[in-house]
Design a protein around this motif. Structure first.
Motif, short mmCIF file in Angstrom:
data_model
loop_
_atom_site.label_atom_id
_atom_site.label_comp_id
_atom_site.label_asym_id
_atom_site.label_seq_id
_atom_site.Cartn_x
_atom_site.Cartn_y
_atom_site.Cartn_z
N TYR A 32 20.04 67.53 15.09
CA TYR A 32 19.23 67.54 16.21
C TYR A 32 20.13 67.28 17.61
O TYR A 32 20.68 66.31 17.44
CB TYR A 32 17.92 66.76 16.14
CG TYR A 32 16.72 67.04 15.20
CD1 TYR A 32 16.13 68.36 15.26
CD2 TYR A 32 16.85 66.26 13.95
CE1 TYR A 32 15.19 68.66 14.10
CE2 TYR A 32 15.85 66.88 13.00
CZ TYR A 32 15.08 67.79 13.10
OH TYR A 32 14.13 68.35 12.11
N THR A 73 19.37 65.92 20.14
CA THR A 73 19.37 64.75 20.72
C THR A 73 19.83 63.63 19.74
O THR A 73 19.83 62.43 20.13
CB THR A 73 17.88 64.11 21.19
OG1 THR A 73 17.08 64.38 19.90
CG2 THR A 73 17.39 65.16 22.15
N ALA A 74 20.20 63.93 18.47
CA ALA A 74 20.55 62.64 17.44
C ALA A 74 21.94 62.59 17.56
O ALA A 74 22.76 63.64 17.77
CB ALA A 74 19.91 63.13 16.16
N THR A 89 20.99 65.11 10.51
CA THR A 89 19.87 64.87 9.76
C THR A 89 19.97 65.45 8.41
O THR A 89 19.51 64.70 7.29
CB THR A 89 18.72 65.29 10.52
OG1 THR A 89 18.40 64.48 11.69
CG2 THR A 89 17.42 65.14 9.54
N SER A 139 12.68 58.48 0.95
CA SER A 139 12.21 57.51 2.05
C SER A 139 11.85 58.21 3.34
O SER A 139 12.32 59.35 3.58
CB SER A 139 12.95 56.50 1.87
OG SER A 139 14.02 56.43 2.52
N THR A 140 11.03 57.62 4.05
CA THR A 140 10.93 58.13 5.42
C THR A 140 12.17 58.03 6.24
O THR A 140 13.18 57.31 6.05
CB THR A 140 9.91 57.01 6.17
OG1 THR A 140 9.32 57.55 7.15
CG2 THR A 140 10.73 55.63 6.54
N GLY A 141 12.28 59.30 6.87
CA GLY A 141 13.56 59.69 7.73
C GLY A 141 14.69 60.24 6.95
O GLY A 141 15.80 60.46 7.38
N SER A 142 14.42 60.52 5.74
CA SER A 142 15.51 60.84 4.83
C SER A 142 15.92 62.63 4.93
O SER A 142 16.92 63.05 4.65
CB SER A 142 15.33 60.67 3.25
OG SER A 142 13.94 61.24 2.92
N GLY A 143 14.78 63.01 5.70
CA GLY A 143 15.11 64.67 6.00
C GLY A 143 14.20 65.55 5.40
O GLY A 143 14.33 66.67 5.43
N LYS A 144 13.16 65.06 4.52
CA LYS A 144 12.30 66.12 4.15
C LYS A 144 11.81 67.10 4.79
O LYS A 144 11.79 68.25 4.52
CB LYS A 144 11.32 65.29 3.25
CG LYS A 144 11.73 63.93 2.40
CD LYS A 144 10.87 63.34 1.70
CE LYS A 144 9.76 62.58 2.72
NZ LYS A 144 10.56 61.39 3.44
N THR A 145 10.94 66.45 5.96
CA THR A 145 10.46 67.61 6.77
C THR A 145 11.33 68.48 7.38
O THR A 145 11.20 69.77 7.64
CB THR A 145 9.56 66.87 7.81
OG1 THR A 145 8.78 66.10 7.21
CG2 THR A 145 8.61 68.01 8.87
N THR A 146 12.53 67.90 7.67
CA THR A 146 13.62 68.87 8.40
C THR A 146 14.04 70.02 7.28
O THR A 146 14.09 71.08 7.94
CB THR A 146 14.64 68.04 8.74
OG1 THR A 146 14.30 66.94 9.67
CG2 THR A 146 15.93 68.71 9.48
N LEU A 175 12.43 75.13 16.67
CA LEU A 175 13.19 73.93 17.09
C LEU A 175 14.51 74.05 17.10
O LEU A 175 14.95 74.77 16.13
CB LEU A 175 12.98 72.75 15.98
CG LEU A 175 11.63 72.05 16.14
CD1 LEU A 175 11.49 71.06 15.10
CD2 LEU A 175 11.53 71.28 17.58
N GLN A 209 2.44 68.22 7.51
CA GLN A 209 2.25 66.69 7.01
C GLN A 209 0.97 66.34 7.66
O GLN A 209 0.10 65.75 6.82
CB GLN A 209 3.54 65.98 7.67
CG GLN A 209 3.51 64.41 7.04
CD GLN A 209 4.92 64.03 7.17
OE1 GLN A 209 5.75 64.49 7.95
NE2 GLN A 209 5.15 62.69 6.68
N HIS A 230 3.73 66.66 1.87
CA HIS A 230 2.50 65.63 1.75
C HIS A 230 1.36 66.21 1.65
O HIS A 230 0.33 65.81 2.26
CB HIS A 230 2.65 64.27 2.62
CG HIS A 230 3.83 63.46 2.63
ND1 HIS A 230 4.41 62.76 1.62
CD2 HIS A 230 4.73 63.54 3.50
CE1 HIS A 230 5.38 62.19 1.80
NE2 HIS A 230 5.86 62.65 3.15
#
Ligand SMILES: Nc1ncnc2c1ncn2[C@@H]1O[C@H](COP(=O)(O)OP(=O)(O)OP(=O)(O)O)[C@@H](O)[C@H]1O
Ligand SMILES: Nc1ncnc2c1ncn2[C@@H]1O[C@H](COP(=O)(O)OP(=O)(O)OP(=O)(O)O)[C@@H](O)[C@H]1O
Ligand SMILES: [Mg+2]
Ligand SMILES: [Mg+2]
Lengths: 280, 284
Positions: free
Chosen positions: B15, B17-18, B22, B41-48, B61, B93, B171
Motif C-alpha cells: 500500500y 502509505t505502508a 502487505t 490472524s488479524t492483519g495477515s493480509g486476508k482482506t487485501t 484502491l 467483512q 468473514h
C-alpha cells in the motif's frame, strides 16, 4: 447447613416485553423473566433475531419496556437521566462505529466523564489508566477511523468502562477478531469482573468462549429465555438448544455422544475425561 | 488439471502509505468447483488478497503491485471493474458497508435490475434467494433496523442473487448464530459443486472449513505458509502456532491425547472421526 445470604441482584426482569414502535411494531421481547446476581459473568446466546440486543438495550436503559417489569441495579433504569444511568450500567454497541464519534481516540474516552461533570484532573488520570490498560495509549491522538476494527472495538469498551459502571453489557465484542484478540477482550472483561466486581453481560455466538469464560448462560429464543444455567448444564441440553440454532462446542458434543460425565466443555477437560475412561 | 478460474502468480503488494509489503510473493489458484478457505490472524493480509481477486485493487484502491492477478487467464488490470464484477461477487467483512437500499427486497433486486434482467427472472431469483438464506419473513423490512445477523444474511443473499461464478467471502458468518453459520458454509459447498463455481472464503471457523472446504490456505505476515487439504492443514501445528491460528477442537484434542500417551494412528480432526476412534476403546 449454613446458608449464604442471597446476593444482591443486578438485573431482575419479570414478564418483560418490548415492541419496536409503529409502523413496524415488531415484538422483540415477548415476556423475559430472568435474575442476574451482582458480580456475575453471564453470556447471552441465541439465534439471530431472538432478542439479545433488544434485551441488552432494555437493561442498559436505552429502550423503555413496553410491558412487564425490569429493575437494573435496583432501579427502573430507563427513568434515569443518561448521566445517572452511566455509572450503573454501560452498553457497548454490536458495531463500534455506531458509538464512536469524536475526532480523537482520547476525546472519545473523555467524553463520558466530561458529561458526568468529573474534574479535569481526574479525567486526565482515568482516561490515561483506561487507555493504557486497553493498549490504546500510543494511539490516543489518532482519529478513531484510523484504527483497525479490533482497536476500535477496544476503544468502544474503553469509552464505557472509564465511567466505571456497576454492570457492563458488551454486544458481540469479538466479532471480526482473531482468536488471540478475542481472548484478550474476554480476559479484559474477566479482569474487570474479578478485580472490580463489575457484573458482565456479554452477547456472543462463539460457544468456545462461553465455555471458557462465562459462569452463567442465558439462552434466548424467539423473544423469551429458553433456559439458563451454568455452561456445563446448558451445553448438556444440546437437543433443546437446536431450536435456537445453538450448537455446543465440539468437545461437549463429543462428550454427549460418548457419555462422558461430568460433561467436558473445554479441550483440557475432554482430555482428562477420556484418559479416565481408558483401560489402564 | 482444469484451468484455474482465478490465479495469483508471485504477487507482492505494498500500500502506498505502508512501509513494507502487505502481501509477499503470493501464488495461489482456484479451479472451477473448488472451495478454498483462507485463514490467518488479524492483519495477515486476508482482506487485501480478496480485494486483489475482486479487482478492487488496483481499480479502486491503489497499491504498488508485482506479479499477475488473472481471471480466466486475463489480467485484472486490463479488465474494467464492471467486467470483473459480472463474474466475481465479493461479500464484505462488514455487512452494513454493503447494504444500500431501504428495503430488503430492493437490496436483493437492484443488482439484477442493474444488469437489465427481465421482471419475471428477477422475481424468480428473488424468491429462490430468500428461501436459500431463510429470510422470506424479512423481505419487506427496512435494512437498517434488522438485527446484526439478519443484516449479514441479507448481504450474503444480495450477492447470491447476482449468481456470480466466483464468490469471495470475507468473514461471511461472523455475526451468524452457530447453526446458521454451519448451514451457510455447507450451502456454499453445495453451490460450488452444483454449479462448478470457484469459492474463496476468509473464515476463522476452522471447524466448519475442515468439513466443507477442499483446501485451506494459511496466511502469516502476508505470505502463504501453508496451502493444504484439511487433514494436513490441521496437523501442521508448528505453522499454525507461529501464525496464531488454531486447528479444529478435535485436532487439538488429538494432540493432547497423543501427548498423554494415547496411540492414534491417524489423528482424528473431526467430531465424527474422534467418535469412531474412541468409541471402541472407552470403558463404560
Ligand atoms: N430498530 C429496530 N426496529 C424494528 N425491529 C427491530 C429493530 N432492531 C431489531 N429488530 C427486530 O427485533 C427482533 C430482535 O432483534 P435483536 O436485534 O434483539 O436480535 P439479536 O438476538 O440481537 O440478533 P443477532 O444475533 O442477529 O444480533 C428481530 O426480529 C429484529 O428484526
Ligand atoms: N488501504 C490501506 N492502506 C495502508 N495499509 C493498509 C490498507 N489496508 C490494509 N492495510 C494494512 O495491510 C495489512 C493487512 O490488512 P488486511 O486488512 O488485509 O488484513 P486482514 O488479514 O484482513 O485482517 P483482519 O482479520 O483484521 O480483517 C495490515 O497491516 C493493514 O494495516
Ligand atoms: Mg444482536
Ligand atoms: Mg480483513
Amino acid at each position: 447447613m449454613t446458608s449464604t445470604p442471597p446476593a444482591a441482584l443486578a438485573v431482575v426482569a419479570e414478564g418483560l416485553e418490548f415492541e419496536y414502535p409503529a409502523p413496524r411494531r415488531i415484538l422483540a421481547l415477548k415476556g423475559v423473566t430472568v435474575r442476574i446476581p451482582e458480580g456475575q459473568f453471564a453470556a447471552i446466546v441465541g439465534q439471530n433475531g431472538s432478542g439479545k440486543t433488544s434485551l441488552a438495550r432494555c437493561i442498559s436503559g436505552y429502550l423503555r419496556p413496553t410491558r412487564g417489569s425490569l429493575r437494573v441495579a435496583g432501579t427502573e433504569v430507563w427513568r434515569l437521566r443518561p448521566s445517572q444511568r452511566a455509572t450503573r450500567v454501560g452498553y457497548v454497541f454490536q458495531n463500534p462505529d455506531h458509538q464512536l464519534f469524536r475526532e480523537r481516540v482520547w476525546d472519545d474516552v473523555a467524553f463520558g466523564p466530561q458529561n458526568l461533570g468529573v474534574s479535569p484532573d481526574q479525567i486526565q488520570e482515568s482516561v490515561e489508566r483506561v487507555l493504557r490498560r486497553l493498549e490504546l495509549w500510543d494511539k490516543r491522538e489518532l482519529h478513531p477511523f484510523q484504527l483497525s476494527r479490533g482497536d476500535r472495538q477496544r476503544l468502544a469498551i474503553a469509552a464505557i468502562i472509564v465511567m466505571r459502571p456497576q454492570i457492563l453489557i458488551v454486544d458481540e465484542p469479538t466479532t471480526g477478531q482473531d482468536m488471540a484478540r478475542s481472548r484478550e477482550i474476554m480476559d479484559l472483561l474477566a479482569g474487570l469482573n474479578r478485580e472490580q466486581g463489575m457484573t458482565i453481560l456479554t452477547i456472543t455466538h462463539v460457544m468456545e468462549l462461553v465455555a471458557e469464560y462465562a459462569r452463567w448462560v442465558i439462552v434466548m429464543h424467539d423473544g423469551r429465555v429458553l433456559l439458563d444455567g451454568p455452561p456445563r448444564q446448558v451445553f448438556s441440553r444440546a437437543e433443546e438448544l437446536r431450536i435456537t440454532a445453538i450448537n455446543p462446542p465440539p468437545v461437549a458434543r463429543l462428550g454427549l455422544t460418548l457419555g462422558l460425565d461430568p460433561l467436558p466443555i473445554t479441550v483440557p477437560e475432554a482430555r482428562d475425561a477420556i484418559l479416565r475412561r481408558l483401560p489402564a | 488439471m482444469a484451468d484455474p478460474v482465478i490465479a495469483l502468480e508471485r504477487v507482492t503488494l505494498r500500500y502506498p502509505t505502508a512501509p513494507s509489503p502487505t502481501l509477499r510473493d503470493v501464488s495461489f489458484r482456484v479451479e472451477p468447483g473448488e472451495f478454498v478457505g483462507i485463514v490467518g490472524s488479524t492483519g495477515s493480509g486476508k482482506t487485501t488478497l480478496l480485494y486483489l481477486l475482486a479487482g478492487v485493487i488496483p481499480h479502486y484502491l491503489g497499491a504498488e503491485l508485482d506479479g499477475d492477478v488473472l481471471i480466466h487467464g486475463r489480467r485484472t488490470q486490463e479488465l474494467s471493474l464492471a467486467r470483473i464484477s459480472e463474474r466475481v461477487g465479493l461479500v464484505l467483512q462488514d455487512p452494513e458497508a454493503q447494504l444500500f437500499n431501504l428495503l430488503v427486497r430492493d437490496e436483493l433486486a437492484w443488482g439484477l435490475e442493474n444488469r437489465g434482467l427481465a421482471r419475471a427472472e428477477i422475481a424468480s431469483r428473488l424468491a429462490s434467494t430468500l428461501s436459500f438464506f431463510r429470510i422470506e419473513r424479512l423481505q419487506d423490512r427496512i435494512t437498517y433496523d434488522l438485527s446484526g445477523g439478519e443484516k449479514q444474511r441479507v448481504a450474503l443473499a444480495a450477492v447470491h442473487a447476482i449468481a456470480p461464478e466466483v464468490y469471495l467471502f470475507d468473514h461471511p458468518t461472523s455475526q451468524l448464530d452457530p447453526i446458521g453459520a454451519a448451514e451457510v458454509i455447507a450451502a456454499v459447498r453445495r453451490l460450488a459443486e452444483r454449479h462448478q463455481l470457484a469459492i474463496v472464503m476468509v473464515e476463522d471457523k476452522v471447524d466448519e472449513l475442515v468439513e466443507h472446504a477442499d483446501r485451506l490456505v494459511l496466511l502469516d505476515g502476508g505470505r502463504i505458509v501453508l496451502d493444504a487439504g484439511p487433514r494436513e492443514f490441521c496437523l501442521r501445528k508448528d505453522l499454525l502456532d507461529a501464525a496464531g491460528v488454531r486447528p479444529t477442537q478435535m485436532a487439538e484434542l488429538s494432540a493432547r491425547l497423543i501427548e498423554a500417551g494415547l496411540k492414534l494412528d491417524v489423528p482424528p480432526i473431526t467430531l465424527e472421526e474422534m467418535t469412531v476412534a474412541l468409541r471402541a476403546r472407552l470403558r463404560s
